[in-house]
Enzyme design. Sequence first.
Site, PDB file in Angstrom:
ATOM      1  N   GLY A  81     -61.433 -34.446   8.333  1.00 13.47           N
ATOM      2  CA  GLY A  81     -62.566 -35.356   8.750  1.00 13.47           C
ATOM      3  C   GLY A  81     -63.357 -36.184   7.712  1.00 13.47           C
ATOM      4  N   ASP A 104     -55.823 -36.017  15.230  1.00 14.06           N
ATOM      5  CA  ASP A 104     -54.825 -35.251  14.527  1.00 14.06           C
ATOM      6  C   ASP A 104     -54.296 -34.047  15.216  1.00 14.06           C
ATOM      7  OD1 ASP A 104     -53.759 -33.690  12.368  1.00 14.06           O
ATOM      8  OD2 ASP A 104     -55.003 -34.756  10.836  1.00 14.06           O
ATOM      9  N   ASP A 120     -50.835 -35.202  18.959  1.00  7.50           N
ATOM     10  CA  ASP A 120     -50.174 -36.102  18.121  1.00  7.50           C
ATOM     11  C   ASP A 120     -50.226 -37.427  18.492  1.00  7.50           C
ATOM     12  OD1 ASP A 120     -47.931 -37.309  16.957  1.00  7.50           O
ATOM     13  OD2 ASP A 120     -46.577 -35.510  17.230  1.00  7.50           O
ATOM     14  N   ASP A 144     -54.448 -41.792   7.706  1.00 10.10           N
ATOM     15  CA  ASP A 144     -54.306 -41.128   6.560  1.00 10.10           C
ATOM     16  C   ASP A 144     -52.966 -40.117   6.600  1.00 10.10           C
ATOM     17  OD1 ASP A 144     -54.662 -40.403   3.685  1.00 10.10           O
ATOM     18  OD2 ASP A 144     -55.953 -38.639   4.235  1.00 10.10           O
ATOM     19  N   LYS A 184     -51.823 -44.958   4.526  1.00 13.69           N
ATOM     20  CA  LYS A 184     -51.104 -44.167   3.581  1.00 13.69           C
ATOM     21  C   LYS A 184     -49.580 -44.543   3.612  1.00 13.69           C
ATOM     22  CE  LYS A 184     -52.040 -40.110   2.447  1.00 13.69           C
ATOM     23  NZ  LYS A 184     -52.413 -38.315   2.441  1.00 13.69           N
TER      24      LYS A 184
END
EC number: 2.1.1.166
Length: 239
Positions: A81, A104, A120, A144, A184
């Site tokens: 977080g 998440d 998900d 991320d 990412k």
Amino acid sequence: MTKPTIAGNRTGRKLGQRVKKKKLKASSREWLHRHINDPYVQRAQLEGYRARAAFKLLEIDEKHQILKGARRIIDLGAAPGSWSQIAAKVTGSTEDDIRVAAIDFLEMAHLPGVTILQLDFLDPDAPQRLVDAVGGEPDLVMSDMAAPTTGHHRTDHLRTMHLCEVAAHFAIEVLAEGGHFLAKTFQGGTERDLLNLLKQNFRQVVHVKPGASRAESVEMFLLAKGFKGRNVEHGTISA
């Protein structure tokens, strides 16, 4: 950006302390020693962030100014977080006026001003629930997300790139005009179709590797700035 109140070292361990774990494998002991003595881990503890990843976002923002003026932010792969902490601060998100949504599949402790979905992102209901949570088009979608590593570089790269692609399609479908997308990736080449998609829909697309990313890590970030709006041809979300 105003730094949060210093929270102190909550681990009770002296910074720079050696790790003595006889039962750990050598590789695990080495990782734990490196983690505890990592200056970014120490800074995260001192400045009240949940993870060292906070400094990756702050360093990217210092150069590219993606947080300035953001009113709504969606954080993908958010646990534990630290990015959401920053997002709540810059948007002024509160419990009465939620402007940050985080998702998440891992459990994530409550953060003031953040709606957390333990789900998900590939779940069909996830995209709409995220947009509903922030009450409109976000100005920043940041991801991320990374697939669990297998140890096989090519497989890990492909699996994480798939998550990046899904996140990119989501960003294109929900971002406010002028908004930004950060995700990412792993070194090893970004798929041409994804780059073309982003260049078609954003004014600037760059790869960045902040100093807070470990030097030996293959981690990089793909940044797309200045969303052109949905009058441009683009793809759709596909799980």
